[in-house]
Design a protein around this motif. Structure first.
Motif, PDB file in Angstrom:
ATOM      1  N   GLY A  64      -1.060 -94.068  62.295  1.00 42.62           N
ATOM      2  CA  GLY A  64      -1.678 -95.378  62.492  1.00 42.62           C
ATOM      3  C   GLY A  64      -1.515 -96.315  61.309  1.00 42.62           C
ATOM      4  N   GLU A  65      -0.651 -95.957  60.357  1.00 42.66           N
ATOM      5  CA  GLU A  65      -0.450 -96.801  59.183  1.00 42.66           C
ATOM      6  C   GLU A  65       0.559 -97.924  59.437  1.00 42.66           C
ATOM      7  N   LEU A  66       1.371 -97.785  60.489  1.00 40.80           N
ATOM      8  CA  LEU A  66       2.350 -98.807  60.862  1.00 40.80           C
ATOM      9  C   LEU A  66       2.142 -99.208  62.316  1.00 40.80           C
ATOM     10  N   SER A  67       2.224-100.500  62.591  1.00 41.46           N
ATOM     11  CA  SER A  67       2.239-100.971  63.980  1.00 41.46           C
ATOM     12  C   SER A  67       3.646-100.775  64.532  1.00 41.46           C
ATOM     13  N   VAL A  68       3.818-101.020  65.824  1.00 40.57           N
ATOM     14  CA  VAL A  68       5.151-100.926  66.415  1.00 40.57           C
ATOM     15  C   VAL A  68       6.099-101.904  65.730  1.00 40.57           C
ATOM     16  N   ARG A  69       5.624-103.119  65.484  1.00 40.94           N
ATOM     17  CA  ARG A  69       6.478-104.127  64.838  1.00 40.94           C
ATOM     18  C   ARG A  69       6.941-103.655  63.462  1.00 40.94           C
ATOM     19  N   GLU A  70       6.046-103.052  62.689  1.00 43.57           N
ATOM     20  CA  GLU A  70       6.426-102.595  61.358  1.00 43.57           C
ATOM     21  C   GLU A  70       7.342-101.377  61.423  1.00 43.57           C
ATOM     22  N   PHE A  71       7.188-100.555  62.463  1.00 40.00           N
ATOM     23  CA  PHE A  71       8.116 -99.448  62.630  1.00 40.00           C
ATOM     24  C   PHE A  71       9.500 -99.966  63.024  1.00 40.00           C
ATOM     25  N   VAL A  72       9.530-100.985  63.891  1.00 44.75           N
ATOM     26  CA  VAL A  72      10.797-101.644  64.229  1.00 44.75           C
ATOM     27  C   VAL A  72      11.452-102.190  62.968  1.00 44.75           C
ATOM     28  N   ARG A  73      10.655-102.794  62.101  1.00 43.47           N
ATOM     29  CA  ARG A  73      11.177-103.345  60.851  1.00 43.47           C
ATOM     30  C   ARG A  73      11.792-102.239  59.980  1.00 43.47           C
ATOM     31  N   ALA A  74      11.106-101.103  59.907  1.00 43.34           N
ATOM     32  CA  ALA A  74      11.606 -99.989  59.102  1.00 43.34           C
ATOM     33  C   ALA A  74      12.947 -99.485  59.628  1.00 43.34           C
ATOM     34  N   VAL A  75      13.073 -99.379  60.957  1.00 41.61           N
ATOM     35  CA  VAL A  75      14.338 -98.920  61.541  1.00 41.61           C
ATOM     36  C   VAL A  75      15.441 -99.947  61.310  1.00 41.61           C
ATOM     37  N   ALA A  76      15.135-101.227  61.514  1.00 40.94           N
ATOM     38  CA  ALA A  76      16.147-102.281  61.375  1.00 40.94           C
ATOM     39  C   ALA A  76      16.603-102.474  59.928  1.00 40.94           C
ATOM     40  N   LYS A  77      15.758-102.127  58.971  1.00 42.23           N
ATOM     41  CA  LYS A  77      16.137-102.255  57.561  1.00 42.23           C
ATOM     42  C   LYS A  77      16.704-100.953  56.982  1.00 42.23           C
ATOM     43  N   SER A  78      16.761 -99.916  57.778  1.00 41.23           N
ATOM     44  CA  SER A  78      17.204 -98.615  57.282  1.00 41.23           C
ATOM     45  C   SER A  78      18.708 -98.612  57.030  1.00 41.23           C
ATOM     46  N   ARG A 114      24.302-120.309  62.890  1.00 36.88           N
ATOM     47  CA  ARG A 114      24.488-120.816  61.535  1.00 36.88           C
ATOM     48  C   ARG A 114      23.238-120.607  60.688  1.00 36.88           C
ATOM     49  N   ALA A 115      22.079-120.805  61.294  1.00 33.92           N
ATOM     50  CA  ALA A 115      20.829-120.647  60.553  1.00 33.92           C
ATOM     51  C   ALA A 115      20.696-119.228  60.023  1.00 33.92           C
ATOM     52  N   HIS A 116      21.059-118.248  60.830  1.00 32.86           N
ATOM     53  CA  HIS A 116      20.958-116.860  60.385  1.00 32.86           C
ATOM     54  C   HIS A 116      22.065-116.508  59.395  1.00 32.86           C
ATOM     55  N   ALA A 127      16.046-110.103  54.410  1.00 30.17           N
ATOM     56  CA  ALA A 127      15.435-111.368  54.830  1.00 30.17           C
ATOM     57  C   ALA A 127      15.922-111.768  56.217  1.00 30.17           C
ATOM     58  N   GLU A 128      17.171-111.460  56.523  1.00 29.72           N
ATOM     59  CA  GLU A 128      17.714-111.728  57.853  1.00 29.72           C
ATOM     60  C   GLU A 128      16.935-110.947  58.910  1.00 29.72           C
ATOM     61  N   ILE A 129      16.666-109.672  58.658  1.00 29.39           N
ATOM     62  CA  ILE A 129      15.871-108.869  59.596  1.00 29.39           C
ATOM     63  C   ILE A 129      14.457-109.434  59.726  1.00 29.39           C
ATOM     64  N   ASP A 130      13.855-109.813  58.613  1.00 23.86           N
ATOM     65  CA  ASP A 130      12.496-110.371  58.644  1.00 23.86           C
ATOM     66  C   ASP A 130      12.434-111.662  59.457  1.00 23.86           C
TER      67      ASP A 130
END
Length: 286
Positions: A64-78, A114-116, A127-130
């Motif tokens: 319960g220390e990470l929400s789904v969004r934060e787990f998604v972030r961890a996978v995408a930044k791995s 272009r923005a990304h 930062a792109e993932i964020d």
């Protein structure tokens, strides 16, 4: 509810499967289901070996220390994600896959691409993932506890149909992978299509002509019989017929008749088909 005839395009499973949402307090087995769903979506249906799984973020999510969004972030930044979809891909291929994996849709237009690209230049990969996960769009669509899902196949009010057709360039059905089954490989699929805002034909993955690669955006040069001086030839498909007051019996009794017509004779052929009771289904460059 079934998606109807469009199920032949491979999207019915997306439509019939409800979003996967985590509710605090559920069992470890249900947590494991969420984890598998995140890997499947964020890694584009790619196979993940046991040794490649992210043990620490998984444990944090289960506690319960990470929400789904934060787990998604961890996978995408791995490093797992970075090596598959960033360092080994062309820049615009990486960006269009980020849209598929994190927002469930293709990029809207060239300005969004272009923005990304600018974020990558000035702030880097993380930062792109964020920028996807912290966007208002992500928050309003998925929130903290819904696993992202493919949604670009659904048309929305005030949006161009171009995005709808581009979805099928990135997602060829519920079992398609971002790594395999695509002739484009790791090259951009939407770059020229986004620049020109060009819609593409939507073809069933199982049908003849489903090449799994972007179709040409213009007419190809054709030589030989039926070619015009410019080399441009168009394919006219006639599907069915209807009676005319001045021509009660159509000469086009069989559906799906095809005619190859030089550009200079296109208008003449168009008029002839309608005068004889034909119904034109499509005109495409060949």
């Amino acid at each position: 509810m079934p998606f109807g005839p469009a199920s032949r395009l491979g999207v019915s499973l997306f439509d019939e499967t409800p979003p996967v949402e985590w509710v605090s307090g559920r069992s470890q087995e249900e947590a494991e289901t969420i984890i598998r769903a995140v890997y499947r979506q964020v890694l584009g249906n790619a196979y993940v070996m046991e040794s490649e799984r992210l043990g620490v973020p998984e444990s944090q999510f289960k506690r319960g220390e990470l929400s789904v969004r934060e787990f998604v972030r961890a996978v995408a930044k791995s490093e797992l994600y970075r090596s598959r979809f960033f360092t080994s891909c062309a820049r615009y291929r990486a960006i269009e896959l980020n849209f598929r994996h994190l927002l469930g849709r293709p990029p809207l237009d060239l300005e969004e691409m272009r923005a990304h690209s600018t974020i990558l230049d000035t702030q880097g990969f993380e930062a792109e993932i964020d920028s996807y996960l912290d966007s208002d769009e992500y928050q309003s669509t998925f929130g903290e506890n819904i696993v992202p899902y493919i949604r670009g196949y659904k048309t929305e009010a005030l949006q161009s149909m171009v995005q709808f057709t581009h979805t099928f360039q990135l997602v060829r059905g519920a079992s398609s992978s971002s790594l395999k089954g695509d002739l484009s490989g790791k090259a951009p699929k939407l770059n020229s299509l986004v620049i020109q805002s060009t819609p593409t034909a939507v073809i069933s993955p199982a049908s003849a002509g489903a090449t799994f690669s972007p179709p040409p955006t213009g007419a190809r040069t054709r030589l030989g019989v039926d070619a015009s001086a410019s080399g441009k030839v168009y394919r006219i498909e006639v599907t069915g017929y209807r009676a005319k007051t001045f021509n009660s019996i159509s000469k086009f009794r069989r559906s799906n008749q095809v005619f190859l017509v030089p550009y200079e004779k296109l208008s003449q052929e168009y008029q002839r088909i309608h005068q004889q009771g034909g119904v034109i289904a499509s005109i495409t460059a060949v």
